[in-house]
Design a protein around this motif. Sequence first.
Motif, PDB file in Angstrom:
ATOM      1  N   THR A 143       8.561  13.954  69.372  1.00  0.00           N
ATOM      2  CA  THR A 143       8.209  12.317  69.024  1.00  0.00           C
ATOM      3  C   THR A 143       7.490  12.262  67.717  1.00  0.00           C
ATOM      4  OG1 THR A 143       8.092  11.682  71.193  1.00  0.00           O
ATOM      5  CG2 THR A 143       7.464  10.334  69.758  1.00  0.00           C
ATOM      6  N   GLU A 144       6.587  13.267  67.524  1.00  0.00           N
ATOM      7  CA  GLU A 144       5.628  13.081  66.347  1.00  0.00           C
ATOM      8  C   GLU A 144       6.481  13.603  65.132  1.00  0.00           C
ATOM      9  OE1 GLU A 144       1.352  14.279  68.204  1.00  0.00           O
ATOM     10  OE2 GLU A 144       2.439  15.864  67.199  1.00  0.00           O
ATOM     11  N   SER A 145       7.620  14.522  65.268  1.00  0.00           N
ATOM     12  CA  SER A 145       8.193  14.921  64.204  1.00  0.00           C
ATOM     13  C   SER A 145       9.389  14.007  64.010  1.00  0.00           C
ATOM     14  CB  SER A 145       9.070  16.173  64.632  1.00  0.00           C
ATOM     15  OG  SER A 145       9.714  16.570  63.402  1.00  0.00           O
ATOM     16  N   ILE A 146       9.930  13.005  64.851  1.00  0.00           N
ATOM     17  CA  ILE A 146      10.763  12.142  64.648  1.00  0.00           C
ATOM     18  C   ILE A 146       9.889  11.022  63.738  1.00  0.00           C
ATOM     19  CG2 ILE A 146      11.858  10.079  65.483  1.00  0.00           C
ATOM     20  CD1 ILE A 146      13.354  12.661  65.955  1.00  0.00           C
ATOM     21  N   ALA A 147       8.619  10.821  64.026  1.00  0.00           N
ATOM     22  CA  ALA A 147       7.750   9.569  63.219  1.00  0.00           C
ATOM     23  C   ALA A 147       7.665  10.208  61.775  1.00  0.00           C
ATOM     24  CB  ALA A 147       6.809   9.465  63.856  1.00  0.00           C
ATOM     25  N   GLU A 148       7.103  11.352  61.660  1.00  0.00           N
ATOM     26  CA  GLU A 148       6.765  11.915  60.358  1.00  0.00           C
ATOM     27  C   GLU A 148       8.087  12.087  59.325  1.00  0.00           C
ATOM     28  OE1 GLU A 148       4.744  15.634  58.085  1.00  0.00           O
ATOM     29  OE2 GLU A 148       4.805  15.593  60.225  1.00  0.00           O
ATOM     30  N   ASN A 149       9.220  12.574  60.118  1.00  0.00           N
ATOM     31  CA  ASN A 149      10.155  12.777  59.152  1.00  0.00           C
ATOM     32  C   ASN A 149      11.105  11.424  58.922  1.00  0.00           C
ATOM     33  OD1 ASN A 149      10.447  15.767  58.757  1.00  0.00           O
ATOM     34  ND2 ASN A 149      10.311  15.937  60.939  1.00  0.00           N
ATOM     35  N   THR A 150      10.901  10.373  59.781  1.00  0.00           N
ATOM     36  CA  THR A 150      11.265   9.044  59.505  1.00  0.00           C
ATOM     37  C   THR A 150      11.043   8.727  58.032  1.00  0.00           C
ATOM     38  OG1 THR A 150      11.593   8.495  61.593  1.00  0.00           O
ATOM     39  CG2 THR A 150      11.672   6.776  59.789  1.00  0.00           C
ATOM     40  N   SER A 151       9.554   9.114  57.642  1.00  0.00           N
ATOM     41  CA  SER A 151       9.057   8.765  56.307  1.00  0.00           C
ATOM     42  C   SER A 151       9.758   9.637  55.546  1.00  0.00           C
ATOM     43  CB  SER A 151       7.667   8.781  56.327  1.00  0.00           C
ATOM     44  OG  SER A 151       7.206   8.514  55.106  1.00  0.00           O
ATOM     45  N   LEU A 221      12.695  -4.389  68.009  1.00  0.00           N
ATOM     46  CA  LEU A 221      13.844  -4.015  68.204  1.00  0.00           C
ATOM     47  C   LEU A 221      14.137  -2.484  68.716  1.00  0.00           C
ATOM     48  CD1 LEU A 221      15.005  -4.895  64.464  1.00  0.00           C
ATOM     49  CD2 LEU A 221      15.264  -6.116  66.625  1.00  0.00           C
ATOM     50  N   ALA A 222      12.833  -1.937  69.112  1.00  0.00           N
ATOM     51  CA  ALA A 222      12.922  -0.604  69.880  1.00  0.00           C
ATOM     52  C   ALA A 222      12.263  -0.991  71.259  1.00  0.00           C
ATOM     53  CB  ALA A 222      12.095   0.528  69.236  1.00  0.00           C
ATOM     54  N   GLY A 223      11.923  -2.125  71.782  1.00  0.00           N
ATOM     55  CA  GLY A 223      11.295  -2.317  73.027  1.00  0.00           C
ATOM     56  C   GLY A 223       9.808  -2.291  72.822  1.00  0.00           C
ATOM     57  N   GLY A 224       9.114  -2.541  71.444  1.00  0.00           N
ATOM     58  CA  GLY A 224       7.764  -2.235  71.450  1.00  0.00           C
ATOM     59  C   GLY A 224       7.147  -3.411  70.960  1.00  0.00           C
ATOM     60  N   ARG A 225       6.099  -3.478  70.521  1.00  0.00           N
ATOM     61  CA  ARG A 225       5.202  -4.653  69.997  1.00  0.00           C
ATOM     62  C   ARG A 225       4.590  -4.393  68.731  1.00  0.00           C
ATOM     63  NH1 ARG A 225       1.789  -6.464  75.514  1.00  0.00           N
ATOM     64  NH2 ARG A 225       3.645  -6.594  76.972  1.00  0.00           N
ATOM     65  N   ARG A 289      13.610   6.511  72.589  1.00  0.00           N
ATOM     66  CA  ARG A 289      13.105   4.957  71.928  1.00  0.00           C
ATOM     67  C   ARG A 289      12.481   5.530  70.437  1.00  0.00           C
ATOM     68  NH1 ARG A 289       8.553   3.424  74.940  1.00  0.00           N
ATOM     69  NH2 ARG A 289       8.740   1.377  73.799  1.00  0.00           N
ATOM     70  N   ALA A 290      11.978   6.774  70.112  1.00  0.00           N
ATOM     71  CA  ALA A 290      11.487   7.026  69.001  1.00  0.00           C
ATOM     72  C   ALA A 290      12.765   7.255  68.002  1.00  0.00           C
ATOM     73  CB  ALA A 290      10.649   8.171  69.032  1.00  0.00           C
ATOM     74  N   VAL A 291      13.736   7.648  68.361  1.00  0.00           N
ATOM     75  CA  VAL A 291      14.837   7.901  67.518  1.00  0.00           C
ATOM     76  C   VAL A 291      15.329   6.325  67.411  1.00  0.00           C
ATOM     77  CG1 VAL A 291      17.386   8.631  67.705  1.00  0.00           C
ATOM     78  CG2 VAL A 291      15.557  10.108  68.523  1.00  0.00           C
ATOM     79  N   ARG A 292      15.635   5.715  68.386  1.00  0.00           N
ATOM     80  CA  ARG A 292      16.014   4.146  67.941  1.00  0.00           C
ATOM     81  C   ARG A 292      15.013   3.324  66.924  1.00  0.00           C
ATOM     82  NH1 ARG A 292      16.698   2.947  72.948  1.00  0.00           N
ATOM     83  NH2 ARG A 292      15.004   1.537  73.394  1.00  0.00           N
ATOM     84  N   LEU A 293      13.761   3.532  67.151  1.00  0.00           N
ATOM     85  CA  LEU A 293      12.812   3.218  66.268  1.00  0.00           C
ATOM     86  C   LEU A 293      13.356   3.546  64.775  1.00  0.00           C
ATOM     87  CD1 LEU A 293      10.458   1.331  65.631  1.00  0.00           C
ATOM     88  CD2 LEU A 293       9.111   2.877  66.370  1.00  0.00           C
ATOM     89  N   SER A 294      13.418   4.933  64.682  1.00  0.00           N
ATOM     90  CA  SER A 294      13.676   5.676  63.428  1.00  0.00           C
ATOM     91  C   SER A 294      14.814   5.225  62.912  1.00  0.00           C
ATOM     92  CB  SER A 294      13.685   7.184  63.696  1.00  0.00           C
ATOM     93  OG  SER A 294      13.927   7.717  62.686  1.00  0.00           O
ATOM     94  N   ARG A 295      15.808   4.787  63.230  1.00  0.00           N
ATOM     95  CA  ARG A 295      17.151   4.286  62.756  1.00  0.00           C
ATOM     96  C   ARG A 295      16.932   2.963  62.537  1.00  0.00           C
ATOM     97  NH1 ARG A 295      20.308   7.816  61.030  1.00  0.00           N
ATOM     98  NH2 ARG A 295      22.188   7.151  61.731  1.00  0.00           N
ATOM     99  N   VAL A 296      16.077   2.252  63.209  1.00  0.00           N
ATOM    100  CA  VAL A 296      15.899   0.751  62.737  1.00  0.00           C
ATOM    101  C   VAL A 296      14.916   0.805  61.339  1.00  0.00           C
ATOM    102  CG1 VAL A 296      15.006  -1.662  63.610  1.00  0.00           C
ATOM    103  CG2 VAL A 296      16.329  -0.289  64.880  1.00  0.00           C
ATOM    104  N   VAL A 297      14.007   1.701  61.434  1.00  0.00           N
ATOM    105  CA  VAL A 297      12.814   1.708  60.262  1.00  0.00           C
ATOM    106  C   VAL A 297      13.927   2.164  59.003  1.00  0.00           C
ATOM    107  CG1 VAL A 297      11.181   3.029  59.014  1.00  0.00           C
ATOM    108  CG2 VAL A 297      10.925   2.065  61.595  1.00  0.00           C
ATOM    109  N   GLY A 298      14.876   3.078  59.071  1.00  0.00           N
ATOM    110  CA  GLY A 298      15.733   3.432  58.138  1.00  0.00           C
ATOM    111  C   GLY A 298      16.452   2.212  57.317  1.00  0.00           C
ATOM    112  N   ALA A 299      17.186   1.618  58.167  1.00  0.00           N
ATOM    113  CA  ALA A 299      17.840   0.587  57.870  1.00  0.00           C
ATOM    114  C   ALA A 299      16.963  -0.554  57.260  1.00  0.00           C
ATOM    115  CB  ALA A 299      18.617  -0.327  59.113  1.00  0.00           C
ATOM    116  N   ALA A 300      15.635  -0.931  57.757  1.00  0.00           N
ATOM    117  CA  ALA A 300      14.935  -1.474  56.947  1.00  0.00           C
ATOM    118  C   ALA A 300      14.321  -1.379  55.550  1.00  0.00           C
ATOM    119  CB  ALA A 300      13.526  -1.959  58.019  1.00  0.00           C
TER     120      ALA A 300
END
Length: 315
Positions: A143-151, A221-225, A289-300
Amino acid sequence: MPLRQAATAAGLITGYFADTWFGDPRRGHPVAGFGTVAAALEQRWWADSKSRGAAYAGACAGAVAGLGLAAQVATRRRPFARFALTAAATWVVLGGRGLAAEGREMARLLESGEVPAARERLGHLCARDATGLDAAELSRAATESIAENTSDAVVAPLLWGAVAGIPGLLGYRAVNTLDAMVGYRSPRHRNFGWFAARTDDLVNLVPSRAGALLATAVAPLAGGRSRTAWRTWRRDGSAHPSPNAGQVEAAFAGALGIRLGGTNSYHGETERRGTLGDGRPPGPADLRRAVRLSRVVGAAALVVAVAGVFGVRAR
């Protein structure tokens, strides 16, 4: 709308969707080729010296950025060529689809109880020593790697492409690849990789914070706040030893309502990291969920980058 800016924007969009649909080129990936050449040069150039390491990193990244600059200059009056080269460069340097695929595969292995296979698979996401990690620690690491590598693999290349076009795309990826190769604080690279690591920190200062801000904005969009993501990011982002990774990891932790951070092992050295977030430890479902958030962040990030192309021109 100036043709050059339109061509760059269209190239970023096309390259982004090429990565989304096709992922990394399966054969002859230019980034892999760069890594092979850089590794060969390191064998000849290495010395336990910061100055030698700086010269090495400057030569490798400078050569790649120089090729990008030559392409940029050559297409000043050829908008279709500018579009095609920008699209190709964007496709090559982005890693969103591959990152998401690795995250989903890790989640599948953990859900199936295949912990030994998940330990082996973790190396596709990060350089952390997976020996002895249990399912909970593997979930956290992934999960940490998904977050860091999204950036690193999505937000930063797009923003550098918006600001500096083809040389921005290629130069950023070269710097980031060199950091992955020699930037870790192993005995061999403590001095030689210092310049590569610090340069990577510098070029990611703005993108990492932009990634954290985008994760905060799109958290629902990823079920978070968004409110929790913002609070966690602002409070815990600096608790991480990296000036950049902690920013987006803290935002992801808050957005997903989980807790990241802890003790990690890299190349035989143990690193104690701060606690990011107040929630539960992440599990395989949170990794998805982290993967889903990563994809949405990428689109944004793509939207921001395209807007930035014309913003740079307006200034």
